[in-house]
Design an enzyme around this catalytic site. Structure first.
Site, PDB file in Angstrom:
ATOM      1  N   TRP A  41     -27.614 -63.458  52.046  1.00  0.00           N
ATOM      2  CA  TRP A  41     -28.911 -63.051  52.617  1.00  0.00           C
ATOM      3  C   TRP A  41     -29.954 -62.930  51.513  1.00  0.00           C
ATOM      4  CZ3 TRP A  41     -25.232 -62.672  56.224  1.00  0.00           C
ATOM      5  CH2 TRP A  41     -25.613 -62.652  57.569  1.00  0.00           C
ATOM      6  N   ASP A  44     -31.143 -59.157  50.391  1.00  0.00           N
ATOM      7  CA  ASP A  44     -29.912 -58.512  49.906  1.00  0.00           C
ATOM      8  C   ASP A  44     -29.601 -59.001  48.496  1.00  0.00           C
ATOM      9  OD1 ASP A  44     -29.772 -58.734  52.908  1.00  0.00           O
ATOM     10  OD2 ASP A  44     -28.023 -57.463  52.602  1.00  0.00           O
ATOM     11  N   GLN A 115     -37.525 -63.624  54.797  1.00  0.00           N
ATOM     12  CA  GLN A 115     -37.305 -62.169  54.740  1.00  0.00           C
ATOM     13  C   GLN A 115     -38.288 -61.530  53.768  1.00  0.00           C
ATOM     14  OE1 GLN A 115     -33.157 -61.193  53.915  1.00  0.00           O
ATOM     15  NE2 GLN A 115     -33.030 -60.084  55.844  1.00  0.00           N
ATOM     16  N   ASP A 177     -34.807 -54.931  61.332  1.00  0.00           N
ATOM     17  CA  ASP A 177     -34.746 -55.691  62.570  1.00  0.00           C
ATOM     18  C   ASP A 177     -35.160 -54.983  63.858  1.00  0.00           C
ATOM     19  OD1 ASP A 177     -33.555 -57.138  60.593  1.00  0.00           O
ATOM     20  OD2 ASP A 177     -31.639 -57.398  61.595  1.00  0.00           O
ATOM     21  N   TYR A 365     -29.068 -47.975  63.453  1.00  0.00           N
ATOM     22  CA  TYR A 365     -29.593 -49.055  62.615  1.00  0.00           C
ATOM     23  C   TYR A 365     -30.937 -48.698  61.981  1.00  0.00           C
ATOM     24  CZ  TYR A 365     -29.407 -54.214  61.828  1.00  0.00           C
ATOM     25  OH  TYR A 365     -29.324 -55.471  61.307  1.00  0.00           O
ATOM     26  N   TRP A 366     -32.007 -49.420  62.273  1.00  0.00           N
ATOM     27  CA  TRP A 366     -33.296 -49.153  61.636  1.00  0.00           C
ATOM     28  C   TRP A 366     -34.168 -48.209  62.460  1.00  0.00           C
ATOM     29  CZ3 TRP A 366     -33.996 -50.250  56.694  1.00  0.00           C
ATOM     30  CH2 TRP A 366     -33.255 -51.282  56.113  1.00  0.00           C
ATOM     31  N   GLU A 409     -23.599 -49.096  55.117  1.00  0.00           N
ATOM     32  CA  GLU A 409     -24.893 -49.769  55.274  1.00  0.00           C
ATOM     33  C   GLU A 409     -26.004 -48.739  55.511  1.00  0.00           C
ATOM     34  OE1 GLU A 409     -24.654 -52.424  58.583  1.00  0.00           O
ATOM     35  OE2 GLU A 409     -26.455 -53.551  58.047  1.00  0.00           O
TER      36      GLU A 409
HETATM   37  C1  2M8 Z   1     -29.554 -57.094  58.925  1.00  0.00           C
HETATM   38  O1  2M8 Z   1     -30.019 -58.259  59.588  1.00  0.00           O
HETATM   39  C2  2M8 Z   1     -29.139 -59.291  60.081  1.00  0.00           C
HETATM   40  C3  2M8 Z   1     -30.001 -60.432  60.551  1.00  0.00           C
HETATM   41  O2  2M8 Z   1     -30.654 -60.967  59.461  1.00  0.00           O
HETATM   42  C4  2M8 Z   1     -28.234 -58.868  61.199  1.00  0.00           C
HETATM   43  O3  2M8 Z   1     -28.370 -57.782  61.762  1.00  0.00           O
HETATM   44  O4  2M8 Z   1     -27.364 -59.670  61.538  1.00  0.00           O
HETATM   45  C5  2M8 Z   1     -30.801 -56.380  58.343  1.00  0.00           C
HETATM   46  O5  2M8 Z   1     -30.482 -55.081  57.954  1.00  0.00           O
HETATM   47  C6  2M8 Z   1     -31.367 -57.181  57.173  1.00  0.00           C
HETATM   48  O6  2M8 Z   1     -32.385 -56.470  56.545  1.00  0.00           O
HETATM   49  C7  2M8 Z   1     -30.274 -57.529  56.150  1.00  0.00           C
HETATM   50  O7  2M8 Z   1     -30.811 -58.395  55.193  1.00  0.00           O
HETATM   51  C8  2M8 Z   1     -29.056 -58.182  56.818  1.00  0.00           C
HETATM   52  C9  2M8 Z   1     -27.887 -58.358  55.861  1.00  0.00           C
HETATM   53  O8  2M8 Z   1     -27.595 -57.146  55.216  1.00  0.00           O
HETATM   54  O9  2M8 Z   1     -28.613 -57.378  57.915  1.00  0.00           O
END
Ligand code: 2M8
Length: 441
Positions: A41, A44, A115, A177, A365-366, A409
Site C-alpha cells: 500500500w 503504508d 492515497q 476510508d 475503524y476510522w 491496526e
Molecule cells: C485501509 O484501506 C484498505 C483499502 O485501501 C482496506 O480497508 O482494504 C485504510 O486504513 C488505508 O488507509 C490503509 O492504507 C490500508 C492498508 O493498511 O487499509
C-alpha cells in the site's frame, strides 16, 4: 492515565516492532498485515520506510523504490501495488482492470486510484536518518523525477479551482476510508443492482470493526465508474459523484511539497513551481477550509457544493503543518485537549472522531478508534506549538497502548483493546520512530 514504561520496556518494544516489520517483508517491500492486507500500500510504505530507516536504510530505500515501480505514466502512484496472486484481498487486480490502460505500468498490477501524498516527506525523513550521507543523496537523486511526476499528477488532474486544493474521488484515496466525513457524499451514490461485492476482510476481522456492506458496494460502484471512464482523470473529475477537497489530504500534500523543496535543494533541482503551489495551497486551506463560526477546518464537497461539517481529528490537521495562526491554533488545541473532545479523562488520546460527535464509535475503524499514525502526526504538532506536556503524554500513552495491547491496526480509546489487523506494519514502524526521536525517555 499514568504511564510506566521503563527504558528496558522500550528496548523490548522496539525489538518486537522490528520483528513485525521483518516478518511482513515480502520480496522487496512490506505488506501492511499478513491477515488483512497482503499487497503493498502507498502511504503504508511511506510510514514503514520511516521506521525501517532507523535500523536499515537500504530496506527503507527499497520500500520506496519498489512502490515507484508501480507509478503510472501520468504520475499517479496507485494506492495498491499488487505483488501476489489475486487471492486473499478484495477487490483484487482483475476487479480494478487496469492492465490494458495506456497509463498503467507494464507487467505490474495496481489499483487505479491513489492515497494521501506523503512520499516526499518519507524520503526526506529517510535521508535524515540514513547513516551514510552519500548513499542517501543518491537515493534522493534516483527518485527525484518520480517525485516530480507524483506531485504533478495532483496538480494536473486533481485541482479544479483557483484555490490549488486537490480533490479525492474515492473514500479509499483519503486513507481514512469510512470516516463519517464521507457519509453525506456516499448517501447520494446509488450503486447499480449488478454491483457484486465479495468481502474478504470480514473473514479475519469482526464486522463491527469494519465498513458496512452498503459502504463497500459504493466503494465498488465508484471503481466501476472509473473503469467505464477508462481511468481518464479529466472525465472522472468532471463527472464523479464523489469529489471532495479534504483538509487532511491537502495538509499532507502541503507538507509533502515542503519536503519536496528540501529535497530539490539537496539534489540541486529547480522547484519554483512547487514553491508557488505550496503558497497557493496554504491560502486555499486558510480561505476555503477554515470556518470561523465553528472554529475548525472543514472539508469541501465539490459535487454537492457544500461544506462537510463533522468533528473528526482530520479536521485539525493544518496544525501539523503550522498553517493556523495563533488565534486559530488556540481554538483548535482547546478542543483537542478537552475531555469531551479528544483527550478522555480515563482513556487514550486521540480518538479519530470527537468523543462528543454523534458519529463517534470506539471500535469502528476510522470512526473513533485511536490510530498510531494520527497520534504520531499530532505528537509533532503539539511539539511544534509548544505544548510539550501534551506532546510527551501523547507519546508515552501511544507507546503504552501498543506495549500493553499489541501491534494492532487501531485501538479502543477507553479499554485500549487492539482492533482490526494484528501485526500491523505502520504501527510497528511508527513506534520505532517515536522511540528513536523522543527526548523524554
Ligand atoms: C485501509 O484501506 C484498505 C483499502 O485501501 C482496506 O480497508 O482494504 C485504510 O486504513 C488505508 O488507509 C490503509 O492504507 C490500508 C492498508 O493498511 O487499509
Amino acid at each position: 492515565m499514568s504511564t510506566s514504561l521503563s527504558k528496558t520496556d522500550l528496548q523490548i518494544l522496539k525489538q518486537q516492532a522490528k520483528e513485525v516489520l521483518y516478518s511482513n517483508r515480502t520480496e522487496s517491500s512490506t505488506i501492511p498485515s499478513p491477515t488483512l492486507y497482503p499487497h503493498q500500500w502507498n502511504w503504508d510504505s511511506a510510514f514503514i520506510a520511516i521506521g525501517l530507516s532507523h535500523f536499515d536504510a537500504r530496506l527503507a530505500y527499497e520500500e520506496i523504490l519498489t512502490l515507484f515501480e508501480g507509478q503510472w505514466k501520468n504520475g499517479m502512484v496507485p494506492h495498491i501495488k499488487f505483488h501476489r496472486a489475486e487471492k486473499d484481498y478484495y477487490p483484487g487486480p482483475s476487479f480494478w482492470a487496469c492492465d490494458n490502460n495506456p497509463n498503467s505500468p507494464e507487467n505490474i498490477k495496481t489499483s487505479g486510484i491513489t492515497q494521501p501524498p506523503i512520499l516526499a516527506l518519507a524520503a526526506y525523513r529517510i535521508y535524515l536518518n540514513s547513516p551514510v550521507r552519500q548513499e542517501a543523496i543518491e537515493f534522493l537523486q534516483s527518485i527525484y523525477s518520480n517525485l516530480c511526476s507524483y506531485h504533478n499528477f495532483f496538480r494536473n488532474y486533481r485541482v479544479s479551482d483557483e484555490t490549488g486544493l486537490v480533490s479525492i474521488i474515492h473514500p479509499w484515496e483519503s486513507g481514512l476510508d469510512n470516516s463519517p466525513r464521507w457519509d453525506n457524499a456516499l448517501s447520494i451514490i446509488k450503486p447499480k443492482s449488478g454491483t457484486q461485492i465479495k468481502r474478504t476482510d470480514i473473514k479475519t476481522v469482526g464486522e463491527s470493526e469494519r465498513p458496512s456492506n452498503v459502504e463497500y458496494s459504493k466503494y465498488a460502484y465508484l471503481i466501476e465508474l472509473f473503469i467505464e471512464a477508462d481511468y481518464d482523470q479529466d472525465s472522472i473529475l468532471s463527472t464523479c459523484p464523489f469529489n471532495i477537497q479534504p483538509v487532511l489530504f491537502n495538509t499532507l500534500l502541503y507538507m509533502d511539497l515542503e519536503a519536496h523543496i528540501k529535497i530539490a535543494e539537496i539534489v540541486n533541482a529547480d522547484c519554483s513551481e512547487i514553491m508557488l503551489w505550496k503558497l497557493q495551497l496554504k491560502s486555499g486551506i486558510q480561505n476555503k477550509l477554515w470556518k470561523y463560526k465553528i472554529g475548525r477546518y472543514v472539508d469541501y464537497d465539490l459535487h454537492d457544493q457544500s461544506l462537510i461539517i463533522c468533528d473528526t481529528l482530520a479536521n485539525y490537521a493544518p496544525l501539523a503543518a503550522g498553517i493556523p495562526n495563533e488565534n486559530q491554533a488556540d481554538r483548535l488545541f482547546k478542543i483537542l485537549r478537552s475531555e469531551d473532545g479528544y483527550w478522555p479523562a480515563n482513556g487514550y488520546p486521540l480518538p479519530t472522531v470527537s468523543l462528543s460527535a454523534a458519529e463517534y464509535d470506539p471500535d469502528k475503524y476510522w470512526r473513533g478508534p485511536v490510530w498510531i499514525n494520527t497520534n504520531w502526526l499530532m505528537i509533532q504538532t503539539f511539539q511544534k506549538y509548544g505544548y510539550l506536556d501534551e506532546a510527551q503524554k501523547l507519546l508515552r500513552l501511544s507507546l503504552q497502548l501498543v506495549a500493553e495491547n499489541g501491534f494492532y491496526e487501531y485501538f479502543n480509546p477507553f479499554s485500549g483493546n487492539g482492533l482490526g489487523a494484528d501485526q500491523f506494519s505502520w504501527t510497528a514502524a511508527l513506534v520505532i520512530d517515536m522511540i528513536e526521536n523522543n527526548e523524554w525517555y
